[in-house]
Every structure is written in C-alpha cells, then in structure tokens.
Design an enzyme around this catalytic site. Structure first.
Site, mmCIF file in Angstrom:
data_model
loop_
_atom_site.group_PDB
_atom_site.id
_atom_site.type_symbol
_atom_site.label_atom_id
_atom_site.label_comp_id
_atom_site.label_asym_id
_atom_site.label_seq_id
_atom_site.Cartn_x
_atom_site.Cartn_y
_atom_site.Cartn_z
ATOM 1 N N GLY A 26 -7.685 72.150 16.194
ATOM 2 C CA GLY A 26 -6.275 72.554 16.212
ATOM 3 C C GLY A 26 -6.101 73.939 16.785
ATOM 4 N N LEU A 28 -4.867 75.146 19.437
ATOM 5 C CA LEU A 28 -3.687 75.564 20.207
ATOM 6 C C LEU A 28 -2.499 75.884 19.305
ATOM 7 C CD1 LEU A 28 -3.831 73.129 23.269
ATOM 8 C CD2 LEU A 28 -4.756 75.432 23.037
ATOM 9 N N GLY A 29 -2.684 75.806 18.005
ATOM 10 C CA GLY A 29 -1.587 76.094 17.084
ATOM 11 C C GLY A 29 -1.373 77.585 16.879
ATOM 12 N N GLN A 30 -0.462 77.911 15.970
ATOM 13 C CA GLN A 30 -0.071 79.308 15.728
ATOM 14 C C GLN A 30 -1.271 80.175 15.337
ATOM 15 O OE1 GLN A 30 2.062 80.033 12.128
ATOM 16 N NE2 GLN A 30 3.288 81.708 12.966
ATOM 17 N N LEU A 31 -2.154 79.636 14.500
ATOM 18 C CA LEU A 31 -3.293 80.410 14.010
ATOM 19 C C LEU A 31 -4.500 80.307 14.925
ATOM 20 C CD1 LEU A 31 -2.822 81.834 11.376
ATOM 21 C CD2 LEU A 31 -1.683 79.656 11.171
ATOM 22 N N ILE A 53 -5.870 68.273 20.803
ATOM 23 C CA ILE A 53 -5.601 66.998 21.485
ATOM 24 C C ILE A 53 -4.603 67.189 22.623
ATOM 25 C CG2 ILE A 53 -6.188 65.455 19.567
ATOM 26 C CD1 ILE A 53 -3.147 65.373 18.908
ATOM 27 N N TYR A 159 2.696 67.202 2.260
ATOM 28 C CA TYR A 159 1.857 68.308 2.764
ATOM 29 C C TYR A 159 1.047 68.917 1.618
ATOM 30 C CZ TYR A 159 1.003 72.967 4.884
ATOM 31 O OH TYR A 159 0.457 74.124 5.369
ATOM 32 N N ILE A 189 3.339 82.431 7.967
ATOM 33 C CA ILE A 189 2.738 83.381 8.916
ATOM 34 C C ILE A 189 3.745 83.711 10.016
ATOM 35 C CG2 ILE A 189 0.781 83.806 10.468
ATOM 36 C CD1 ILE A 189 -0.064 83.385 7.522
HETATM 37 C C1 AKB Z 1 4.743 75.648 6.106
HETATM 38 O O1 AKB Z 1 5.831 76.214 5.966
HETATM 39 O O2 AKB Z 1 4.590 74.428 6.038
HETATM 40 C C2 AKB Z 1 3.519 76.511 6.316
HETATM 41 C C3 AKB Z 1 2.852 76.819 5.029
HETATM 42 C C4 AKB Z 1 3.438 77.795 4.112
HETATM 43 O O3 AKB Z 1 1.841 76.255 4.740
HETATM 44 N N1 AKB Z 1 3.870 77.705 7.008
#
Ligand code: AKB
Length: 334
Positions: A26, A28-31, A53, A159, A189
């Site tokens: 992953g 290419l994501g923000q982190l 991907i 999540y 973040i």
């Molecule tokens: C989200 O908002 O889903 C994320 C997190 C706090 O895990 N930035």
C-alpha cells in the site's frame, strides 16, 4: 520482474552491516509514500521495495524498486518476499473507515485476508512485520478521554472490527510462533502533500485545501467532534523508531497521539492566518454517516507507554501544524 541487485552494505566501526530489505504494501497511500522515502534514505534505495496495485508515479520508479502486489494473493506476496529476500514488511494496505463502511465485503477481504497473508508470510519466512492499527479499533463503550492502551474494545464499524482482528491475531502469532509483530494505533494523520484515502478524519486535511482555494469549508462532522490527530512527519518518525527498535518491546500494540481538537478549534486556528475563512456544519437532525463513526472513537489517547518504550514524541501541535499545512498548500496553489 528483474532480479534484485545484491544487498547494500554500509561500514561501521564494528564492520560491514547488511541493511534490512523492507517491503512496503500500500505504498502509494498517504503514509506509504513518506515512509518509503524515509526508509530509502536510511537503508538505500535498493533495499526498500515499494508495492501497490496502482501504477506508481515517476519518483517512485526513479528512486527504487516498485512491484505490483495484491495482498489478497498469498503466493504473489511470497514470491516477492523470496525474490527480493525481504526481511521486514510494513503492511499499509487497508481500506479506511468511511470507505470500508460503504463496502464491508471488500474491507473484510483487504483488511483481514490481506493481513492474514502477510502475517503467515512473517511466520514462514521469519519476517519482522509492522502494521498500523487505529483509534478506530476502539468503540462507543471505550472510555473517551485519555484512552489507555488496554481498555474496553468493542468497535462497531467494519474498519474497527478488522483492525481489532489484526491486533489480536498479530499478538497471537507473536506469542505462539515468535513472530516479531509490531503495531501502533494511529490517530487521524494530516499531510499537505499526499491526500488521505477515505477516512473519517479526512476533514482535517480537506479543510485546508478549501480554506485556501475557496475561503469556506462544509464540514461533514459536527463542530464539537474531538478526535486525536498527528502531522505526517511525526507519524513517520514514530513508525520508524518503533519498527527499528532493536530489542523486543513489552507490548505488541501501542497508542500514539500528538494533539486532539474539534473542527471548530481547527477552524479558529486557521482563522488566525485567514481571517475571512468560514465553516459550516451539518444539520444535527441529519448527520453525515461519518458522524456515527467519529462518535464511537476516543477524543484523546494515553500514549505514555509508547513514549516510555520507544521514545515516541511529537514535534507538531495544533499551532505549528496549522501554519505548516497552510504554507505548504498555499505554495501548491501559487
Ligand atoms: C480514518 O479516519 O479512517 C483513519 C483512521 C483514524 O484510522 N484516518
């Protein structure tokens, strides 16, 4: 895929040291992009294999290896680990809270199957594995203020459920099979360069772009929704310090946090630089679906164990972070 170059060595007083070879999923994501850059500067470009991907931008291809990696495909991942002689994996592939809530089935596959695959690889190939958890792993019955590492965890978002599964499974593999699994619960973040990808805390980044471009922001959270946040460079530093800590740490999972604020407090701080900035909030009778998610999360974290065990310390609080975000985004617009 071309064969990897030989491992890079550097000399120390004690002799040659082989740098670890790190795979970042992953990336290419923000982190991921920031972490890849940092690890490449520490260990050499060739020793950090970025993966995703999607097609990588030119700077990724220019500085080091980039490979296609579908985290749901165990044998594809294993091939990368073997071909590139990987020692450590930083697993960033995951669907964030808002996107996951819209597509629970995909979240289960990416967040749970993807993690199970890298964890099993870590066991089989004796890899160190770092995978972030989140404030989303807590739930509505968790104490909201100064939430400790060990507390009630009954997340009610898909999540959160996938991230709690990750924490528990990683801890099980650590205890049962000796896997060097490390995790920290990230807050929201903020970064000016890389956009966040579908989280509930994304408002705290969007607000800056709207403030500079339009002078107004329609916030999707209520004015008094307090959430823990952190600037990207602090998060990367904390992650690197945690990942590279030479001795086993007493805990598998740590809270890390820097600052907590509400949308209204953030807007007031922005107004110190842009006095005409305005913000509006949803009708409380008709909240955005992300309000329910945010309401189930803590407002502040107790991260004293991370400070004690691997020296976690942030550089950015609300004031210097707001100034930096505005300066950086203004420079993009000019
Ligand atoms: C989200 O908002 O889903 C994320 C997190 C706090 O895990 N930035």
């Amino acid at each position: 895929m071309s064969p990897p170059p030989p491992p890079q060595h550097s000399s120390t007083a004690a002799g040659a040291v082989r740098h670890p070879r790190v795979l970042v999923t992953g990336s290419l994501g923000q982190l991921g992009s920031g972490l890849v850059k940092e690890l490449r500067s520490m260990y050499g470009n060739e020793n950090v294999v970025a993966s995703d991907i999607r097609k990588a931008p030119d700077e990724f291809m220019a500085t080091g290896p980039f490979v296609y990696a579908d985290v749901m495909n165990y044998s594809m991942l294993e091939r990368i680990v073997v071909d590139w002689r990987i020692d450590w994996v930083v697993h960033y592939s995951a669907l964030l809270s808002a996107v996951a809530e819209k597509n629970p089935q995909l979240a289960l596959s990416v967040n749970m199957t993807g993690f199970q695959n890298v964890l099993e690889l870590a066991k089989v190939h004796r890899l160190r594995l770092y995978s972030p958890s989140t404030i989303g792993a807590f739930g509505p019955t968790t104490p909201k203020v100064n939430t400790p590492d060990l507390t009630i965890m009954r997340p009610n978002t898909i999540y959160g459920i996938t991230k709690l599964h990750m924490e528990l499974l990683g801890e099980y593999y650590r205890e049962k099979f000796g896997v060097d699994f490390r995790s920290a619960r990230y807050p929201g973040i903020l970064s000016a360069d890389t956009p966040p990808g579908g989280g509930t805390t994304d408002y705290a980044v969007d607000i800056f772009h709207h403030a500079i471009r339009h002078g107004h922001y329609d916030c999707f959270l209520s004015k008094d929704t307090r959430l823990p946040m952190m600037y990207l460079s602090d998060c990367i530093k904390g992650t690197v310090d945690h990942l590279t800590h030479p001795t086993p740490l007493p805990q598998t999972v740590y809270n890390i946090a820097a600052v907590s604020f509400t949308p209204e407090e953030l807007a007031s701080e922005i107004r110190k630089h842009l006095p005409n900035f305005t913000i509006s909030y949803p009708d409380p009778k008709n909240p955005d679906f992300r309000q329910v998610i945010a309401d189930s999360w803590p407002g502040s974290l107790d991260d004293s164990m991370a400070r004690r065990d691997f020296g976690w310390k942030e550089q950015y609080g609300l004031q210097n972070m707001v100034k930096l975000m505005l300066d950086k985004i203004q420079a993009q617009v000019d």
